[in-house]
Design a protein around this motif. Structure first.
Motif, PDB file in Angstrom:
ATOM      1  N   ASP A 159      -7.273   0.963   2.304  1.00 11.40           N
ATOM      2  CA  ASP A 159      -6.713   1.170   1.026  1.00 11.40           C
ATOM      3  C   ASP A 159      -7.482   2.339   0.286  1.00 11.40           C
ATOM      4  O   ASP A 159      -6.671   2.514  -0.848  1.00 11.40           O
ATOM      5  CB  ASP A 159      -6.807  -0.099   0.058  1.00 11.40           C
ATOM      6  N   ARG A 216       0.810  -1.177   0.114  1.00 12.85           N
ATOM      7  CA  ARG A 216      -0.143  -0.017   0.151  1.00 12.85           C
ATOM      8  C   ARG A 216       0.968   1.296  -0.206  1.00 12.85           C
ATOM      9  O   ARG A 216       1.528   1.388   1.096  1.00 12.85           O
ATOM     10  CB  ARG A 216      -0.703  -0.040   1.323  1.00 12.85           C
ATOM     11  N   ASN A 217       0.573   2.142  -0.866  1.00 20.30           N
ATOM     12  CA  ASN A 217       1.735   3.364  -1.060  1.00 20.30           C
ATOM     13  C   ASN A 217       3.079   2.806  -0.970  1.00 20.30           C
ATOM     14  O   ASN A 217       3.992   3.334  -0.432  1.00 20.30           O
ATOM     15  CB  ASN A 217       1.389   4.218  -0.123  1.00 20.30           C
ATOM     16  N   SER A 276       1.141  -0.213  -9.802  1.00 18.94           N
ATOM     17  CA  SER A 276       0.381   0.307  -8.732  1.00 18.94           C
ATOM     18  C   SER A 276      -0.994   0.791  -9.253  1.00 18.94           C
ATOM     19  O   SER A 276      -1.009   1.476 -10.160  1.00 18.94           O
ATOM     20  CB  SER A 276       0.665   1.082  -7.733  1.00 18.94           C
ATOM     21  N   ARG A 302      -4.719   2.985  -7.919  1.00 21.18           N
ATOM     22  CA  ARG A 302      -5.256   3.800  -6.980  1.00 21.18           C
ATOM     23  C   ARG A 302      -6.755   3.286  -6.905  1.00 21.18           C
ATOM     24  O   ARG A 302      -7.302   2.901  -7.644  1.00 21.18           O
ATOM     25  CB  ARG A 302      -5.647   5.150  -7.578  1.00 21.18           C
ATOM     26  N   LYS A 319      -5.455   4.812  -1.760  1.00 21.99           N
ATOM     27  CA  LYS A 319      -4.205   4.848  -1.788  1.00 21.99           C
ATOM     28  C   LYS A 319      -3.702   4.034  -2.971  1.00 21.99           C
ATOM     29  O   LYS A 319      -4.866   3.293  -3.748  1.00 21.99           O
ATOM     30  CB  LYS A 319      -3.615   4.033  -0.398  1.00 21.99           C
ATOM     31  N   LYS A 320      -2.394   3.864  -3.320  1.00 30.12           N
ATOM     32  CA  LYS A 320      -2.089   2.988  -4.477  1.00 30.12           C
ATOM     33  C   LYS A 320      -1.607   1.512  -3.935  1.00 30.12           C
ATOM     34  O   LYS A 320      -0.570   1.408  -3.119  1.00 30.12           O
ATOM     35  CB  LYS A 320      -1.105   3.828  -5.246  1.00 30.12           C
TER      36      LYS A 320
END
Ligand SMILES: [Ca+2]
Ligand SMILES: [Ca+2]
Length: 509
Positions: A480, A461-462, A505, A507, A483-484
């Motif tokens: 999530d 996650r990010n 990734s 979003r 978040k990416k």
């Protein structure tokens, strides 16, 4: 007795002709499930093939040229579009059976042998068989060569007689793009020359000079070890040439059990073997003609001999050159010997070479070699390697056998700091699904060479690890949102550096 000294086990004339992919039996009565145990990696009967299919995710050899120095060549559907304009170097018109001396047509006129009107020995179509092992390939049949994307440069010597030394030397020079007498210059310099030829005697000086000149041009010279080892005659590689010449890659014949075949000549301390490759039950392209070639007579033949082993090695070198055209012959040889599959019987290593050639491992090794200094190579021939970073210093690999001490060319670099083979990630992993809280994402492994034996997953996650998210799927949570999310896959295999790659990734909504 016919004077032929070709390295194929011509005495095994009772070899099986068959239409691929019919199963056939091996000596101990167990059955192959694939007619091409020698090429692929998926045959459950043997782990001792060259595993070429694992290298094809990276390259099938496009751009590489393999010069096959042999008795002549025929068209075959599996080789359509793969034969470059070659040359017929046979000076002796009677051995050539084409009515004249050297000419531009390297067609095989048949090397059958009749006595008093009776056919004693049928034509062997040896050059066609050897070429198929290098480059045959079609999508609708299973018989393929090691480097189906490469091209064959057909160079004819011998015909019905043992090849003349002067004709072999001319073929080597011409194949390497060097001038030969009054012949037109060959515009398609071979990356590799294959000589599935074994003549008893010392290496002639003229032949050695031609080999040295070819290698200096960057053309590797791969030769068969010879087939005269048996229960009565214990012939090392040193008894025949070109295997006893310097500056050549000497190839012994291995079988589906990972051992040397009974007939393969062995290396000695003075003239060591370089490497082994499959040389028993090797299915390749052939023609149904008994004397003259039959138009439309395409077929396949399972054959054995160091003649069959040598083109496997030539094919793997073609794969390596396709990705790293600037590598020296010595670097190519190091990549195949450092990564060879160990023999089933360790005692074979002393006499059989570094082990059995392994295409994806050799390719990974070659791709990990540092780029040469700009002054050392012509800039026009440099292709950047794919996304492979130089390997850091890593623990030694247990499966690596030191290369044998073949005579190094004068420019050889020290072999002390070889990198450990490394995976190639040809296609990155992916995290697919609906990128929305509450939905599940699924990771795809991506494409790797060689095939890893294990995969592990870590969802991010990010860019930071998500605790406990270590499965192939991941259910998105409220944390999530906005978040990416991506997935990182780590692959492992004995003898390789474990390697990771991360998906793109996405979003999350
Ligand atoms: Ca001729
Ligand atoms: Ca001819």
């Amino acid at each position: 007795m016919h004077a032929l000294k070709w390295a194929a086990a011509l005495t095994s004339a009772a070899v099986l002709a068959f239409a691929a992919p019919a199963p056939f039996s091996r000596a101990d009565s167990t059955t192959f499930t694939s007619s091409q145990w020698n090429i692929g990696s998926t045959n459950p009967d043997s782990g001792y093939g060259v595993h070429a299919d694992q290298a094809w995710t990276i390259t099938a050899g496009a751009g590489s040229i393999v010069g096959v120095i042999d008795i002549g060549f025929l068209d075959h559907a599996d080789l359509t579009g793969k034969l470059l304009p070659g040359y017929d170097f046979i000076t002796d018109a009677s051995a050539a059976r084409d009515g004249d001396g050297r000419d531009q047509n390297p067609h095989d006129e048949g090397n059958y042998y009749s006595l008093d009107g009776t056919l004693v020995q049928a034509s062997s179509w040896h050059g066609l068989h050897v070429s198929g092992t290098v480059a045959a390939g079609r999508s609708d049949v299973s018989t393929v060569g090691v480097a189906p994307g490469s091209k064959i440069l057909p160079l004819r010597v011998g015909g019905t007689a043992a090849p003349a030394d002067a004709d072999m030397a001319a073929a080597i020079r011409w194949g390497a793009g060097l001038p030969v007498d009054d012949l037109p210059v060959n515009p398609n310099q071979a990356d590799v020359l294959n000589l599935s030829i074994a003549k008893i005697g010392a290496c002639p000086e003229s032949l050695q000079a031609a080999i040295d000149a070819a290698v200096a041009e960057g053309t590797a010279v791969v030769v068969a070890a010879g087939n005269t080892w048996n229960s009565e005659t214990v012939d090392p590689v040193s008894v025949n040439y070109p295997a006893n010449c310097h500056n050549v890659v000497r190839v012994t014949a291995s079988d589906y059990t990972g051992n040397l075949t009974t007939f393969s000549n062995r290396g000695t301390e003075a003239v060591p073997a370089t490497i082994a490759a499959p040389g028993a039950h090797v299915s390749s392209t052939w023609n149904t003609g008994q004397t003259l070639p039959v138009a439309g007579g395409d077929t396949y033949l399972a054959w054995g001999g160091t003649s069959m082993s040598s083109p496997h090695v030539a094919g793997v070198l073609a794969l390596l050159r396709a990705m790293r055209p600037e590598l020296s012959v010595d670097q190519l040889v190091t990549s195949i010997t450092a990564t060879a599959t160990p023999f089933a019987a360790p005692t074979a290593t002393a006499v059989g070479g570094a082990g059995i050639i392994n295409a994806p491992a050799a390719l990974a090794h070659a791709l990990s070699l540092p780029t040469a200094t700009p002054s050392a190579m012509p800039s026009s021939s440099v292709t950047p390697s794919p996304s492979v970073t130089p390997t850091p210093s890593i623990a030694p690999t247990p499966s690596t056998t030191p290369p044998p001490s073949t005579t190094p060319p004068p420019t050889q670099a020290p072999r002390t700091s070889l990198p450990v083979p490394r995976f190639i990630n040809a296609a990155a992993p992916k995290a697919s699904g609906t990128y929305r809280v509450g939905r599940k994402l699924k990771a795809s492994k991506g494409t790797w060479a060689p095939t890893p034996t294990s995969y592990s997953y870590q969802w991010l996650r990010n860019g930071k690890k998500i605790k406990g998210a270590t499965k192939a799927t991941y259910k998105l949570t409220r944390s999530d949102r906005y978040k990416k999310v991506s997935v990182k896959i780590t692959v492992r295999r004995v003898g390789y550096t474990s390697t990771s790659a991360t998906s793109k990734s996405h979003r999350i909504r």
